[in-house]
Design a protein around this motif. Structure first.
Motif, PDB file in Angstrom:
ATOM      1  N   THR A 183      -1.209  -0.941  -3.954  1.00 59.04           N
ATOM      2  CA  THR A 183      -0.322  -0.970  -5.113  1.00 59.04           C
ATOM      3  C   THR A 183       0.038  -2.391  -5.542  1.00 59.04           C
ATOM      4  O   THR A 183       0.548  -2.589  -6.645  1.00 59.04           O
ATOM      5  N   HIS A 225      -1.613   7.333   2.703  1.00 62.89           N
ATOM      6  CA  HIS A 225      -1.663   8.779   2.517  1.00 62.89           C
ATOM      7  C   HIS A 225      -1.880   9.539   3.818  1.00 62.89           C
ATOM      8  O   HIS A 225      -1.570  10.739   3.886  1.00 62.89           O
ATOM      9  N   GLN A 258      -6.718   6.706   4.729  1.00 62.47           N
ATOM     10  CA  GLN A 258      -6.646   6.948   3.292  1.00 62.47           C
ATOM     11  C   GLN A 258      -5.383   6.317   2.719  1.00 62.47           C
ATOM     12  O   GLN A 258      -4.279   6.528   3.249  1.00 62.47           O
ATOM     13  N   LEU A 259      -5.547   5.559   1.636  1.00 58.27           N
ATOM     14  CA  LEU A 259      -4.401   4.866   1.042  1.00 58.27           C
ATOM     15  C   LEU A 259      -4.743   4.389  -0.352  1.00 58.27           C
ATOM     16  O   LEU A 259      -5.883   4.498  -0.806  1.00 58.27           O
ATOM     17  N   GLN A 260      -3.753   3.826  -1.010  1.00 60.91           N
ATOM     18  CA  GLN A 260      -3.944   3.186  -2.304  1.00 60.91           C
ATOM     19  C   GLN A 260      -3.230   1.834  -2.277  1.00 60.91           C
ATOM     20  O   GLN A 260      -2.060   1.753  -1.899  1.00 60.91           O
ATOM     21  N   TYR A 276       0.839  -1.197   0.000  1.00 58.94           N
ATOM     22  CA  TYR A 276       0.000   0.000   0.000  1.00 58.94           C
ATOM     23  C   TYR A 276       0.874   1.248   0.000  1.00 58.94           C
ATOM     24  O   TYR A 276       2.007   1.240   0.494  1.00 58.94           O
ATOM     25  N   GLN A 277       0.311   2.324  -0.544  1.00 57.32           N
ATOM     26  CA  GLN A 277       0.860   3.661  -0.347  1.00 57.32           C
ATOM     27  C   GLN A 277      -0.098   4.365   0.598  1.00 57.32           C
ATOM     28  O   GLN A 277      -1.242   4.681   0.220  1.00 57.32           O
TER      29      GLN A 277
END
Length: 272
Positions: free
Chosen positions: A252, A15, A248-250, A12-13
């Protein structure tokens, strides 16, 4: 007996400051034995573990600061799932044990109360027992198309019944809903299992309470349930999410790998 090496890699990235709860480890369960396992988490976090005594589900929780995060898990697991007796009977509601009773009730994703009339019309005349559950599983397999991307995280069994398409969790939810509408306790099971298509991922099936024991069924027909390495057990998908995230994240990267072996007398290949 079946022996499997399973692995999950999640990246994950992040945020914003985020709290994670993962359910990716093989469960402590009577039909499986963890021969060795290894958990890896990026530096800078302080994880703690918990086990739900009723379900055997294992949870990893921690807070993570903004930045990249990687979580990996490997395990070698021996699975011994007995074949069900073909004469298993349904249990009258009045004889269902207290700890099993909640699995008769409608839940967020399994609206057995809404679909009850339709399900009874379809399957109510069939002889009660494991044969009736197999009949409803076959109906799902024949009438619901396995279609990745056709549903989302909030799709319910009723919606799948109407649109006639879904993925493995939707097939499991529909099987659970049909069973509960017929007064058969049922619950979801998620785990690792090898199958040809689509690419490897966590796989959802369901269990029905028959003859005083839980029996596994896979409405997708994608994999033999006696080889499933159990991760999570619950009333529906909200109880067995592989990740519950507050922040909050993305994502990957997500990789799930399963390698099956012939049983062999050897030392574990993974360190505990």
């Amino acid at each position: 007996m079946h022996l499997s090496t399973v692995e999950t890699v999640l990246e994950y990235q992040v945020h914003s400051p985020t709290h994670f709860c993962f359910n990716i480890e093989a469960a402590h369960w009577p039909t499986q034995k963890i021969l060795g396992e290894r958990l890896g988490i990026s530096s800078g976090v302080t994880p703690h573990s918990a086990v739900d005594r009723a379900s055997g589900n294992r949870y990893i929780r921690f807070d993570a600061a903004p930045g990249p995060l990687k979580v990996s898990y490997q395990a070698e697991v021996e699975v011994n799932t007995p074949d069900p007796n073909p004469a298993l009977r349904e249990t009258p509601v009045g004889e269902v044990p207290d700890e099993i009773f909640p699995y008769l009730l409608a839940t967020r994703y399994c609206e057995s109360d809404v679909l009850c009339g339709e399900v009874v019309r379809m399957f109510g005349a069939l002889p009660p027992g494991i044969g009736r559950v197999r009949a409803l599983v076959e109906w799902i397999r024949e009438h619901i198309a396995y279609k990745p991307g056709s549903t989302h995280s909030t799709t319910t069994a009723q919606e799948v019944f109407e649109q006639r398409a879904g993925v493995c969790r939707d097939f499991a939810h529909l099987g659970i809903t049909f069973c509960r509408a017929l007064n058969i306790p049922a619950r979801i099971v998620v785990g690792y299992v090898w199958f040809d298509e689509p690419p490897q991922d966590f796989h959802a099936v369901f269990e029905a309470w028959l003859g005083g024991r839980w029996v596994l069924f896979d409405p997708t027909g994608m994999a033999p349930v006696d080889r499933l390495v159990r991760i999570g057990t619950g009333r529906d998908a909200k109880d067995v999410a592989f990740a519950t995230i507050f922040g909050q994240l993305q994502m990957t990267r997500k990789e799930v790998m399963v390698l099956e072996h012939d049983p062999r007398p050897a030392s574990p290949v993974l360190a505990i």
